[in-house]
Design a protein around this motif. Sequence first.
Motif, PDB file in Angstrom:
ATOM      1  N   LYS A 106     -49.281  -1.135  57.829  1.00 45.79           N
ATOM      2  CA  LYS A 106     -50.606  -1.824  57.083  1.00 45.79           C
ATOM      3  C   LYS A 106     -50.443  -1.984  55.429  1.00 45.79           C
ATOM      4  CE  LYS A 106     -53.947  -0.424  60.617  1.00 45.79           C
ATOM      5  NZ  LYS A 106     -55.250   0.507  60.826  1.00 45.79           N
ATOM      6  N   ALA A 107     -49.558  -0.968  54.857  1.00 46.89           N
ATOM      7  CA  ALA A 107     -49.537  -0.902  53.372  1.00 46.89           C
ATOM      8  C   ALA A 107     -48.521  -2.244  53.162  1.00 46.89           C
ATOM      9  CB  ALA A 107     -49.060   0.492  52.988  1.00 46.89           C
ATOM     10  N   MET A 108     -47.765  -2.461  53.918  1.00 48.43           N
ATOM     11  CA  MET A 108     -46.900  -3.601  53.251  1.00 48.43           C
ATOM     12  C   MET A 108     -47.423  -4.893  53.933  1.00 48.43           C
ATOM     13  SD  MET A 108     -44.785  -2.307  51.631  1.00 48.43           S
ATOM     14  CE  MET A 108     -43.886  -0.795  50.886  1.00 48.43           C
ATOM     15  N   ASN A 109     -48.484  -5.033  54.540  1.00 45.08           N
ATOM     16  CA  ASN A 109     -48.855  -6.631  54.958  1.00 45.08           C
ATOM     17  C   ASN A 109     -50.269  -6.825  54.456  1.00 45.08           C
ATOM     18  OD1 ASN A 109     -46.651  -7.340  56.918  1.00 45.08           O
ATOM     19  ND2 ASN A 109     -47.035  -5.171  57.484  1.00 45.08           N
ATOM     20  N   PHE A 110     -50.774  -7.968  54.403  1.00 45.28           N
ATOM     21  CA  PHE A 110     -51.916  -8.304  53.644  1.00 45.28           C
ATOM     22  C   PHE A 110     -53.111  -8.160  54.871  1.00 45.28           C
ATOM     23  CE2 PHE A 110     -54.609 -10.187  51.045  1.00 45.28           C
ATOM     24  CZ  PHE A 110     -55.160 -11.439  51.552  1.00 45.28           C
ATOM     25  N   GLN A 111     -54.041  -7.060  54.491  1.00 46.27           N
ATOM     26  CA  GLN A 111     -55.208  -6.971  55.057  1.00 46.27           C
ATOM     27  C   GLN A 111     -56.572  -7.728  54.696  1.00 46.27           C
ATOM     28  OE1 GLN A 111     -55.687  -2.596  55.199  1.00 46.27           O
ATOM     29  NE2 GLN A 111     -57.799  -2.822  56.228  1.00 46.27           N
ATOM     30  N   VAL A 112     -57.120  -8.388  55.588  1.00 45.78           N
ATOM     31  CA  VAL A 112     -58.548  -8.962  55.331  1.00 45.78           C
ATOM     32  C   VAL A 112     -59.501  -8.235  55.894  1.00 45.78           C
ATOM     33  CG1 VAL A 112     -59.832 -10.977  55.363  1.00 45.78           C
ATOM     34  CG2 VAL A 112     -57.317 -11.336  55.028  1.00 45.78           C
ATOM     35  N   SER A 113     -60.009  -7.256  55.198  1.00 44.37           N
ATOM     36  CA  SER A 113     -61.111  -6.406  55.923  1.00 44.37           C
ATOM     37  C   SER A 113     -62.531  -6.316  55.449  1.00 44.37           C
ATOM     38  CB  SER A 113     -60.506  -5.044  56.016  1.00 44.37           C
ATOM     39  OG  SER A 113     -60.488  -4.529  54.650  1.00 44.37           O
ATOM     40  N   ASN A 114     -62.543  -7.042  54.187  1.00 53.26           N
ATOM     41  CA  ASN A 114     -63.926  -6.919  53.676  1.00 53.26           C
ATOM     42  C   ASN A 114     -64.539  -8.004  54.404  1.00 53.26           C
ATOM     43  OD1 ASN A 114     -65.553  -8.976  51.647  1.00 53.26           O
ATOM     44  ND2 ASN A 114     -65.685  -6.802  51.024  1.00 53.26           N
ATOM     45  N   PHE A 115     -65.974  -7.919  54.733  1.00 51.30           N
ATOM     46  CA  PHE A 115     -66.641  -8.683  55.446  1.00 51.30           C
ATOM     47  C   PHE A 115     -66.765 -10.216  55.092  1.00 51.30           C
ATOM     48  CE2 PHE A 115     -69.478  -9.996  58.951  1.00 51.30           C
ATOM     49  CZ  PHE A 115     -70.550 -10.605  58.151  1.00 51.30           C
ATOM     50  N   ALA A 116     -67.205 -10.289  53.631  1.00 53.73           N
ATOM     51  CA  ALA A 116     -67.145 -11.550  52.974  1.00 53.73           C
ATOM     52  C   ALA A 116     -66.085 -12.144  53.040  1.00 53.73           C
ATOM     53  CB  ALA A 116     -67.646 -11.284  51.557  1.00 53.73           C
ATOM     54  N   GLN A 162     -63.564 -11.890  54.926  1.00 50.75           N
ATOM     55  CA  GLN A 162     -63.358 -12.088  56.711  1.00 50.75           C
ATOM     56  C   GLN A 162     -64.111 -13.521  56.739  1.00 50.75           C
ATOM     57  OE1 GLN A 162     -64.088  -9.307  59.957  1.00 50.75           O
ATOM     58  NE2 GLN A 162     -63.326  -7.806  58.369  1.00 50.75           N
ATOM     59  N   ARG A 163     -65.226 -13.681  56.638  1.00 54.00           N
ATOM     60  CA  ARG A 163     -66.148 -14.943  56.764  1.00 54.00           C
ATOM     61  C   ARG A 163     -65.583 -15.978  56.077  1.00 54.00           C
ATOM     62  NH1 ARG A 163     -70.946 -14.137  59.396  1.00 54.00           N
ATOM     63  NH2 ARG A 163     -71.310 -16.245  58.601  1.00 54.00           N
ATOM     64  N   ALA A 164     -65.244 -15.861  54.850  1.00 51.70           N
ATOM     65  CA  ALA A 164     -64.594 -16.990  54.088  1.00 51.70           C
ATOM     66  C   ALA A 164     -63.253 -17.585  54.408  1.00 51.70           C
ATOM     67  CB  ALA A 164     -64.430 -16.557  52.327  1.00 51.70           C
ATOM     68  N   ALA A 165     -62.552 -16.458  55.180  1.00 52.89           N
ATOM     69  CA  ALA A 165     -61.145 -16.914  55.888  1.00 52.89           C
ATOM     70  C   ALA A 165     -61.365 -17.378  57.379  1.00 52.89           C
ATOM     71  CB  ALA A 165     -60.297 -15.754  55.975  1.00 52.89           C
ATOM     72  N   GLY A 166     -62.741 -17.336  57.928  1.00 50.64           N
ATOM     73  CA  GLY A 166     -62.777 -18.043  59.020  1.00 50.64           C
ATOM     74  C   GLY A 166     -62.523 -17.027  60.267  1.00 50.64           C
ATOM     75  N   LEU A 167     -62.466 -15.589  59.715  1.00 48.05           N
ATOM     76  CA  LEU A 167     -62.036 -14.676  60.728  1.00 48.05           C
ATOM     77  C   LEU A 167     -63.125 -13.810  61.402  1.00 48.05           C
ATOM     78  CD1 LEU A 167     -59.104 -13.364  58.601  1.00 48.05           C
ATOM     79  CD2 LEU A 167     -58.717 -14.818  60.618  1.00 48.05           C
ATOM     80  N   ALA A 168     -63.159 -13.472  62.660  1.00 45.12           N
ATOM     81  CA  ALA A 168     -64.055 -12.774  63.133  1.00 45.12           C
ATOM     82  C   ALA A 168     -64.176 -11.186  63.073  1.00 45.12           C
ATOM     83  CB  ALA A 168     -64.475 -13.211  64.655  1.00 45.12           C
ATOM     84  N   LYS A 169     -62.948 -10.920  62.773  1.00 41.68           N
ATOM     85  CA  LYS A 169     -62.604  -9.262  62.480  1.00 41.68           C
ATOM     86  C   LYS A 169     -61.528  -9.032  61.529  1.00 41.68           C
ATOM     87  CE  LYS A 169     -61.713  -9.343  66.869  1.00 41.68           C
ATOM     88  NZ  LYS A 169     -61.795  -9.160  68.150  1.00 41.68           N
ATOM     89  N   THR A 186     -58.242  -8.538  60.059  1.00 44.42           N
ATOM     90  CA  THR A 186     -56.953  -9.155  60.440  1.00 44.42           C
ATOM     91  C   THR A 186     -55.885  -8.683  59.196  1.00 44.42           C
ATOM     92  OG1 THR A 186     -58.219 -11.086  61.232  1.00 44.42           O
ATOM     93  CG2 THR A 186     -55.951 -11.261  60.521  1.00 44.42           C
ATOM     94  N   PHE A 187     -54.881  -8.452  59.818  1.00 43.88           N
ATOM     95  CA  PHE A 187     -53.753  -8.332  59.199  1.00 43.88           C
ATOM     96  C   PHE A 187     -52.540  -9.442  59.240  1.00 43.88           C
ATOM     97  CE2 PHE A 187     -54.582  -3.771  58.590  1.00 43.88           C
ATOM     98  CZ  PHE A 187     -55.565  -3.454  59.742  1.00 43.88           C
ATOM     99  N   PHE A 188     -52.278 -10.061  58.198  1.00 38.10           N
ATOM    100  CA  PHE A 188     -51.277 -10.845  58.093  1.00 38.10           C
ATOM    101  C   PHE A 188     -49.894 -10.206  57.718  1.00 38.10           C
ATOM    102  CE2 PHE A 188     -53.356 -14.660  58.544  1.00 38.10           C
ATOM    103  CZ  PHE A 188     -55.126 -14.405  57.967  1.00 38.10           C
ATOM    104  N   ASP A 189     -49.021 -10.559  58.923  1.00 35.44           N
ATOM    105  CA  ASP A 189     -47.683  -9.910  58.954  1.00 35.44           C
ATOM    106  C   ASP A 189     -46.739 -10.823  57.903  1.00 35.44           C
ATOM    107  OD1 ASP A 189     -45.293  -8.788  59.452  1.00 35.44           O
ATOM    108  OD2 ASP A 189     -45.822  -8.355  61.716  1.00 35.44           O
ATOM    109  N   LEU A 190     -46.355 -10.073  57.046  1.00 29.02           N
ATOM    110  CA  LEU A 190     -45.645 -10.901  55.740  1.00 29.02           C
ATOM    111  C   LEU A 190     -44.232 -10.832  56.040  1.00 29.02           C
ATOM    112  CD1 LEU A 190     -47.679  -9.566  52.521  1.00 29.02           C
ATOM    113  CD2 LEU A 190     -47.825 -11.686  53.818  1.00 29.02           C
TER     114      LEU A 190
END
Lengths: 144, 58
Positions: A67-77, A79-86, A88-92
């Motif tokens: 997790k530390a070396m990848n991009f995590q979208v966890s903040n609720f706002a 997530q919503r702006a990104a169109g994500l329902a939960k 999400t970790f983007f595997d760089l």
Amino acid sequence: MTETAYPASTLPEPMDVVWCRFPYDETPGKPGDIAHPALVFEVMEYREGKYAVRVAFGTSNMDRGDKAMNFQVSNFAAQRAAGLAKETFFDLGRVKTLVWTDRWFESPDPKRWSTPVIGQIGADGQEYLRAVLERRKGAGLTVP
Amino acid sequence: MNDQFRAPKVVPINRGKPLTPEPFEADYGPVTDDMLKLIDEHCPQEQFKDAKVLKRFI
């Protein structure tokens, strides 16, 4: 398999989140993979009038050590702006360039999104992503 | 006078459409090496080596 290119007017911007399809494994009896969100890093023209995007794939399930070396979208706002329902970790480290066609990208719900772009990473998220990319470079890991 | 009990009127909190689309519910596991290999088979990455980058995140 036929595929149709999306018009250039639909091309995403860097830091857009797009909904990405995966090819089906042709092994008989083996189910195909499901779609994933993907984070756009580059938009390119590889032939005249032919476009592709370089993306990092997202997952809602990542090993704790990664997790530390990848991009995590966890903040609720975020997530919503990104169109994500939960969360999400983007595997760089899992980055590919894909042709901007309906074979690789689709809208998960055409009633809500007219193109495969489902959201964006905002300025705060981008700043955090830059820090993660620097951390990866410092650790000798690949970056998109 | 009407003594019959009347159920309270239920008023939805949000009568309009959300300002932003609802996120798409899905569960997406890790992207495996096999999936990446399938991409390489169906979308060879070499075709992009001379591509003109139009926009890039920096």
